[in-house]
Enzyme design. Structure first.
Site, PDB file in Angstrom:
ATOM      1  N   CYS A   2       8.351 -52.235   0.730  1.00 34.96           N
ATOM      2  CA  CYS A   2       9.402 -51.256   0.993  1.00 34.96           C
ATOM      3  C   CYS A   2      10.717 -51.748   0.424  1.00 34.96           C
ATOM      4  O   CYS A   2      10.806 -52.825  -0.126  1.00 34.96           O
ATOM      5  CB  CYS A   2       9.553 -51.098   2.503  1.00 34.96           C
ATOM      6  N   ARG A  27      10.227 -49.060  -4.925  1.00 35.66           N
ATOM      7  CA  ARG A  27       9.538 -50.034  -4.052  1.00 35.66           C
ATOM      8  C   ARG A  27       8.738 -49.323  -2.972  1.00 35.66           C
ATOM      9  O   ARG A  27       8.004 -49.938  -2.211  1.00 35.66           O
ATOM     10  CB  ARG A  27      10.552 -50.977  -3.393  1.00 35.66           C
ATOM     11  N   TRP A  76       6.790 -47.900   1.875  1.00 41.20           N
ATOM     12  CA  TRP A  76       5.477 -47.737   1.250  1.00 41.20           C
ATOM     13  C   TRP A  76       4.493 -48.160   2.315  1.00 41.20           C
ATOM     14  O   TRP A  76       4.412 -49.344   2.646  1.00 41.20           O
ATOM     15  CB  TRP A  76       5.363 -48.616  -0.004  1.00 41.20           C
ATOM     16  N   ASN A 102      10.752 -55.203   5.378  1.00 44.20           N
ATOM     17  CA  ASN A 102       9.889 -55.129   4.209  1.00 44.20           C
ATOM     18  C   ASN A 102       8.929 -56.300   4.312  1.00 44.20           C
ATOM     19  O   ASN A 102       9.348 -57.450   4.424  1.00 44.20           O
ATOM     20  CB  ASN A 102      10.707 -55.220   2.916  1.00 44.20           C
ATOM     21  N   GLY A 103       7.620 -55.999   4.278  1.00 48.19           N
ATOM     22  CA  GLY A 103       6.623 -57.071   4.346  1.00 48.19           C
ATOM     23  C   GLY A 103       5.466 -56.634   5.217  1.00 48.19           C
ATOM     24  O   GLY A 103       5.294 -55.452   5.501  1.00 48.19           O
ATOM     25  N   GLU A 485      -5.011 -53.374 -21.404  1.00 49.99           N
ATOM     26  CA  GLU A 485      -3.680 -52.841 -21.048  1.00 49.99           C
ATOM     27  C   GLU A 485      -3.591 -51.365 -21.398  1.00 49.99           C
ATOM     28  O   GLU A 485      -3.032 -50.568 -20.642  1.00 49.99           O
ATOM     29  CB  GLU A 485      -2.585 -53.651 -21.747  1.00 49.99           C
ATOM     30  N   LYS A 489      -2.651 -48.406 -18.622  1.00 52.50           N
ATOM     31  CA  LYS A 489      -1.518 -47.487 -18.821  1.00 52.50           C
ATOM     32  C   LYS A 489      -1.985 -46.045 -18.670  1.00 52.50           C
ATOM     33  O   LYS A 489      -1.349 -45.233 -17.999  1.00 52.50           O
ATOM     34  CB  LYS A 489      -0.908 -47.730 -20.211  1.00 52.50           C
ATOM     35  N   GLU A 492      -3.015 -45.385 -14.840  1.00 51.56           N
ATOM     36  CA  GLU A 492      -2.011 -45.468 -13.763  1.00 51.56           C
ATOM     37  C   GLU A 492      -0.926 -44.403 -13.872  1.00 51.56           C
ATOM     38  O   GLU A 492      -0.321 -44.040 -12.873  1.00 51.56           O
ATOM     39  CB  GLU A 492      -1.396 -46.854 -13.699  1.00 51.56           C
ATOM     40  N   HIS A 508     -24.861 -52.350 -24.712  1.00 51.34           N
ATOM     41  CA  HIS A 508     -25.554 -52.885 -23.513  1.00 51.34           C
ATOM     42  C   HIS A 508     -25.429 -51.920 -22.345  1.00 51.34           C
ATOM     43  O   HIS A 508     -25.473 -52.338 -21.201  1.00 51.34           O
ATOM     44  CB  HIS A 508     -24.989 -54.259 -23.161  1.00 51.34           C
ATOM     45  N   LYS A 607       5.974 -50.566  -7.323  1.00 53.89           N
ATOM     46  CA  LYS A 607       6.352 -51.447  -8.433  1.00 53.89           C
ATOM     47  C   LYS A 607       5.910 -52.886  -8.189  1.00 53.89           C
ATOM     48  O   LYS A 607       5.498 -53.575  -9.100  1.00 53.89           O
ATOM     49  CB  LYS A 607       7.873 -51.420  -8.642  1.00 53.89           C
TER      50      LYS A 607
HETATM   51  C1  AGP Z   1       1.281 -52.440 -14.393  1.00 57.41           C
HETATM   52  O1  AGP Z   1       1.766 -51.299 -15.107  1.00 57.41           O
HETATM   53  C2  AGP Z   1       1.295 -52.238 -12.916  1.00 57.41           C
HETATM   54  N1  AGP Z   1       2.565 -51.812 -12.446  1.00 57.41           N
HETATM   55  C3  AGP Z   1       0.700 -53.408 -12.151  1.00 57.41           C
HETATM   56  O2  AGP Z   1      -0.608 -53.646 -12.648  1.00 57.41           O
HETATM   57  C4  AGP Z   1       1.464 -54.746 -12.231  1.00 57.41           C
HETATM   58  O3  AGP Z   1       1.373 -55.285 -13.527  1.00 57.41           O
HETATM   59  C5  AGP Z   1       0.819 -55.712 -11.222  1.00 57.41           C
HETATM   60  O4  AGP Z   1       0.942 -55.150  -9.929  1.00 57.41           O
HETATM   61  C6  AGP Z   1       1.442 -57.125 -11.240  1.00 57.41           C
HETATM   62  O5  AGP Z   1       2.784 -57.025 -10.814  1.00 57.41           O
HETATM   63  P1  AGP Z   1       3.737 -58.328 -11.024  1.00 57.41           P
HETATM   64  O6  AGP Z   1       3.779 -58.574 -12.504  1.00 57.41           O
HETATM   65  O7  AGP Z   1       5.051 -57.944 -10.436  1.00 57.41           O
HETATM   66  O8  AGP Z   1       3.079 -59.474 -10.300  1.00 57.41           O
END
Ligand code: AGP
Length: 612
Positions: A2, A27, A76, A102-103, A485, A489, A492, A508, A607
Site C-alpha cells: 500500500c 502501490r 492493495w 503498509n506491509g 520479457e 509485457k 501483464e 517437444h 508496482k
Molecule cells: C514487471 O513489468 C513487473 N512489474 C514485475 O514482474 C516486476 O518486475 C517484479 O515484481 C519484480 O519487482 P522488483 O524489480 O521491484 O523486485
C-alpha cells in the site's frame, strides 16, 4: 502492499495528503482513506472503496476536512477484501489510536485472539486493525506514552510494516515506525511529511530522512525526532533528493509507460556513466574490488518477474564472458529450496523497488549462509539496498508504470558491466576486448533511440492483432531470455495470454498448439543461431502461424519467412537484449491501449510486491 502519507504543518492537511496519495496509487488502489485533526479536536476519519477519486469526491478534494495534521492511505488488499471497513486508517474504539499501515503482519491472528481475550472486538478482517488495537492495549495498560506502546507492540509483531499513527492525547504530532516496508520522512519550513516513496512528497520537499528498521520517528510542525525501541535518541542527516518533480510526472506523454520507454536512452546513459570512468568499470562505490571478483567461484542471480528475466540475460552474458558458473533463480523458489551456496559464492539480487518481499527474503537466506551479496536496485535507501553487502544503483529514476521498462534496461546495463569487469578480473578477456566491449556499450543509448523511432510500425501491428487470444515468443540463447520479457509485457498489460519458449523446445510438445493464425514472435539477434531460428519459425509457419520477426539490420531474408519484421541496429551479441526488448515493450503497450486498458495500472498488479 500500500501507500501511506502523513502531513503536519500550518496548511490544510487533507488536500496535501490526497495529492501525495495520488502519486502512490501505483502501490495499490483498491480503497483509500484519511484521518485529519484540527488542533486538539476529534480525529476525523473518512474512507472509500475504489480508486482514490472516490475519496477525493467524498471529501470535496479534501476541503471538507478541517485540520493541519493528518495521515492517509491507499490500499492493495492482502488481509480482507477491498471494502470501506477494511480500508485504512484503522482506529481503536475510542479513537485513542488511529493508524495507517503498509506491509503484512504474519502473526496477526494470534495477536487478535489475545486481544479478544482482553476485551477487544474487531470491525474489519485486517491485520492492520490488530496492530492498531495492540498499540492501544499497551498504551492503556502501561500508560508509558505512544513510543513505549509502539515499542512494546513492535516486540510482539512478526512481519513487515510501515506505520503512521496519531494519538488522541497527542494532538499536533504524528508517530511512525517501520520494519521491511519503505518509508521516507521529509521536513520543510514549518511542515513535516512522511510517505512510502519519494514522488509523494517531492513537490513539498527534497530534504528527506530514511528511517531504518525498528526506529521510531516523532513528527511535529517542521520537526522530526528519531529514537530506538529503547527510546534512545538517534541523530540523522537529511538526504537531498535529486529527482525533479517533473520526472515523476508524465512529462507530456499520455501514459507513464510510454514516457518511461522514451526515457531509456537517457537512463541507460546515466547508468553507464555512473559505473564507467576513464574507460574502466569502477565498482569501488559498491565496495567491490578486482581481488574480490577473482575470489568468487560461482554466481547466483535471484529476482522476480522482469528482474528475473534480466538475470537470465546476465547468466548468458556472464558465463560466456567470464567463464564462471552462473545460476539464476526465481526468488520465491530460491528462498524455500534450501540453496547450496559455497563460501566463495556471490549472490546477486536484482530488484527495481528494493522492497520485493521474496527477493528480500532470498537476500536474507544468502546472508544467513555467510556469502557475499550484491544488490542491483533502483530505489536509494530501500530495504534490499540497505541489507545487501554491496549495492549498485540503477539510474532509472522513479518508475511509475507497473510494467517495468527503463528499470529493466538499466538493470541489463549493470549486468553487462559486472560481467565485463568480472571477465577482465578473471583474465578471460584482455584489455583490447575489454575496451571494445565498453566502447560498443556506449553506442547502445543511440541505438535504442533508433528502435523507438520505429514505433509507428509496431503500433500498426498491435492494432492488427488487438483481438489476439494468445501468442508465442520464441528464441534461442539470449533471444530466449528476451522472449521471456516480451511475453510478460504482453500478458501483464494487454491481458493476452502468451508463452515464451526456447525455440528448440517447440517440437517437444508446444508446437501442437500452433493453429491457423496463431501469432508467433521470433527473436533472431544471435547470428550464430539465426539459421536454426529461421527453421523453427518455418515449422510454425507450415502449421498456419502468423510470424513476427525481430532481427538485426542486414538479415533481410527474414522476410522470406516472417510476415512482419522489425529490425534493430547491429551490436555486440551480448548486448542485443537492450535493443530487441524495445519493440516488445512497444508491442505490449500499443496492444494494451488499443484494447482501451489501463496500461499504467494493470488489473490485479502492484508496482512493488512487498508481501509474499
Ligand atoms: C514487471 O513489468 C513487473 N512489474 C514485475 O514482474 C516486476 O518486475 C517484479 O515484481 C519484480 O519487482 P522488483 O524489480 O521491484 O523486485
Amino acid at each position: 502492499m500500500c501507500g501511506i502519507v502523513g502531513y503536519i504543518g500550518n496548511e490544510l492537511a487533507a488536500p496535501i495528503l490526497l495529492d501525495g496519495l495520488s502519486k502512490l496509487e501505483y502501490r495499490g488502489y483498491d480503497s483509500a482513506g484519511l484521518a485529519v485533526r484540527d488542533g486538539d479536536k476529534t480525529i476525523e476519519i473518512v474512507k472509500a472503496k475504489g480508486r482514490l477519486k472516490e475519496l477525493k469526491e467524498k471529501t470535496d478534494g479534501g476541503m471538507a476536512l478541517k485540520g493541519s495534521c493528518g495521515i492517509g492511505h491507499t490500499r492493495w488488499a492482502t488481509h480482507g477484501e477491498p471494502s470501506t471497513e477494511n480500508a485504512h486508517p484503522h482506529h481503536s474504539d475510542d479513537n485513542a489510536v488511529v493508524l495507517v499501515h503498509n506491509g503484512i503482519i504474519e502473526n496477526y491472528q494470534f495477536l487478535r485472539d489475545k486481544l479478544v481475550k482482553n476485551g477487544y472486538s474487531f470491525y474489519s478482517q485486517t491485520d492492520t486493525e490488530v496492530a492498531t488495537k495492540l498499540i492501544d492495549y499497551y498504551y492503556k495498560k502501561y500508560k508509558g506514552g505512544p513510543v513505549e506502546a509502539m515499542a512494546r507492540s513492535m516486540m510482539r509483531i512478526r512481519g513487515s510494516y510501515a506505520l503512521a499513527i496519531m494519538f488522541k492525547d497527542y494532538p499536533g504530532e504524528i508517530f511512525a515506525t517501520r520494519r521491511d516496508s519503505p518509508m521516507i520522512i521529509g521536513v520543510e519550513g514549518d511542515a513535516a511529511y512522511l510517505a512510502s516513496d519519494v514522488p509523494a512528497i517531492l513537490k513539498y520537499t527534497r530534504s528527506v530522512y530514511y528511517i531504518d528498521n525498528m526506529e521510531i520517528a516523532r513528527l511535529g510542525k517542521g520537526t522530526v525526532r528519531f529514537c530506538t525501541v529503547d527510546q534512545e535518541p538517534i541523530e540523522k542527516q537529511p538526504v537531498q533528493i535529486t529527482w525533479d518533480a517533473e520526472s515523476a510526472e508524465r512529462a507530456g506523454f499520455e501514459h507513464f509507460m510510454i514516457k518511461e520507454i522514451h526515457e531509456q536512452p537517457r537512463v541507460v546513459t546515466d547508468t553507464i556513466n555512473s559505473l564507467v570512468r576513464e574507460g574502466r568499470v569502477d565498482l569501488s562505490e559498491a565496495g567491490i574490488s578486482e581481488e574480490m571478483l577473482r575470489s568468487f567461484s560461482q554466481v547466483h542471480i535471484v529476482a522476480c518477474g522482469s528482474a528475473y528475466h534480466v538475470g537470465v540475460v546476465t547468466q548468458y552474458v556472464m558465463e560466456d564472458l567470464a567463464r564462471i558458473p552462473v545460476r539464476v533463480d526465481i526468488a520465491s523458489e530460491f528462498r524455500y529450496r534450501r540453496p547450496l551456496l559455497t563460501p566463495d559464492s556471490l549472490v546477486i539480487i536484482i530488484s527495481q523497488s528494493g522492497e520485493t518481499a521474496d527477493s528480500l527474503a532470498a537476500l536474507r537466506e544468502a546472508k544467513s549462509q555467510g556469502v557475499q551479496t550484491l544488490a542491483i536496485v533502483n530505489v536509494v535507501g530501500s530495504s534490499i539496498a540497505r541489507e545487501a553487502d554491496h549495492v549498485i544503483y540503477t539510474y532509472a529514476g522513479p518508475e511509475i508504470a507497473v510494467a517495468t521498462t527503463k528499470a529493466y534496461s538499466t538493470q541489463l546495463i549493470v549486468g553487462y558491466l559486472v560481467s565485463i569487469e568480472l571477465a577482465h578480473a578473471r583474465g578471460q578477456i584482455d584489455d583490447g576486448e575489454y575496451g571494445r566491449l565498453l566502447t560498443e556499450l556506449r553506442t547502445i543509448p543511440e541505438k535504442i533511440e533508433r528502435v523507438i523511432e520505429d514505433k509507428e510500425r509496431i503500433q500498426w501491428f498491435a492494432a492488427k492483432f488487438s483481438n489476439a487470444r494468445e501468442a508465442f515468443f520464441i528464441g534461442r540463447g539470449i533471444d530466449y531470455a528476451i522472449s521471456l520479457e516480451g511475453s510478460l509485457k504482453m500478458k501483464e498489460i494487454s491481458y493476452v495470454h502468451s508463452e515464451a519458449y526456447a525455440a528448440g523446445e517447440l517440437k517437444h510438445g508446444t508446437i501442437s498448439l500452433i493453429e491457423n493464425g496463431t501469432l508467433v514472435i521470433g527473436i533472431l539477434t544471435q547470428e550464430a543461431l539465426y539459421e536454426k531460428m529461421i527453421s523453427n519459425m518455418a515449422e510454425c509457419k507450415s502449421r498456419g502461424a502468423y510470424l513476427m520477426g525481430i532481427t538485426n539490420y542486414g538479415n533481410y531474408n527474414t522476410e522470406d519467412t516472417a510476415d512482419f519484421t522489425v529490425y534493430i541496429p547491429k551490436t555486440d551479441p551480448h548486448f542485443t537484449a537492450s535493443l530487441a526488448v524495445i519493440p516488445l515493450q512497444l508491442l505490449g503497450y500499443y496492444l494494451s491501449i488499443t484494447k482501451g486498458l489501463d496500461v499504467d495500472k494493470p488489473r490485479n498488479l502492484a508496482k512493488s510486491v512487498t508481501v509474499e
